[in-house]
Design an enzyme around this catalytic site. Sequence first.
Site, PDB file in Angstrom:
ATOM      1  N   GLN A  82       0.846  -1.195   0.000  1.00  0.00           N
ATOM      2  CA  GLN A  82       0.000   0.000   0.000  1.00  0.00           C
ATOM      3  C   GLN A  82       0.881   1.245   0.000  1.00  0.00           C
ATOM      4  OE1 GLN A  82      -3.073   0.175   2.979  1.00  0.00           O
ATOM      5  NE2 GLN A  82      -3.963   1.974   2.052  1.00  0.00           N
ATOM      6  N   PHE A  83       1.107   1.791  -1.195  1.00  0.00           N
ATOM      7  CA  PHE A  83       1.964   2.966  -1.319  1.00  0.00           C
ATOM      8  C   PHE A  83       1.379   4.178  -0.617  1.00  0.00           C
ATOM      9  CE2 PHE A  83      -0.895   3.906  -4.785  1.00  0.00           C
ATOM     10  CZ  PHE A  83      -0.912   5.294  -4.862  1.00  0.00           C
ATOM     11  N   THR A  84       0.065   4.205  -0.404  1.00  0.00           N
ATOM     12  CA  THR A  84      -0.564   5.373   0.216  1.00  0.00           C
ATOM     13  C   THR A  84      -0.145   5.576   1.668  1.00  0.00           C
ATOM     14  OG1 THR A  84      -2.552   4.140   0.816  1.00  0.00           O
ATOM     15  CG2 THR A  84      -2.557   5.249  -1.331  1.00  0.00           C
TER      16      THR A  84
END
Length: 149
Positions: A82-84
């Site tokens: 999850q890059f967020t």
Amino acid sequence: MRAVVQRVDGAGVSVAGATDHPSAPGVVGEIVGEGLCVLVGVTHDDTPEKAARLARKLWSLRVLEGEKSCSDANAPLLVISQFTLYGDARKGRRPTWNAAAPGEVAEPLVDEVVAELRALGAHVETGRFGADMRVSLTNHGPFTVIVEV
């Protein structure tokens, strides 16, 4: 590396097109019963050594019932990239993603976390890197912690 760790009583991730019907979501990873759902974010200066350290921390983190770890309880983990997690929303109304590593850097490091966990003896399920995923879980507690290495 940054991880959001949730103690769960089951979790799953599905992706559209993962079944015979292209628009129907199909389960790509699922754990049943007590375990951890782990969202993993990667930043620019992360390394395979940090991935190994995160895996060891996740395997030994004593957050399950009775202050047990996944290694104590032989509990599964669902690991999802999850890059967020490296989003920055301090200014304005739109987050920036500058601190998130690009996919070609992040994907092998998330894969390394999974490989290290499996080498430690963990049962690990995963999402699909870069896919539009749907994650469902039953958070037990609720209990959520952030781990950074």
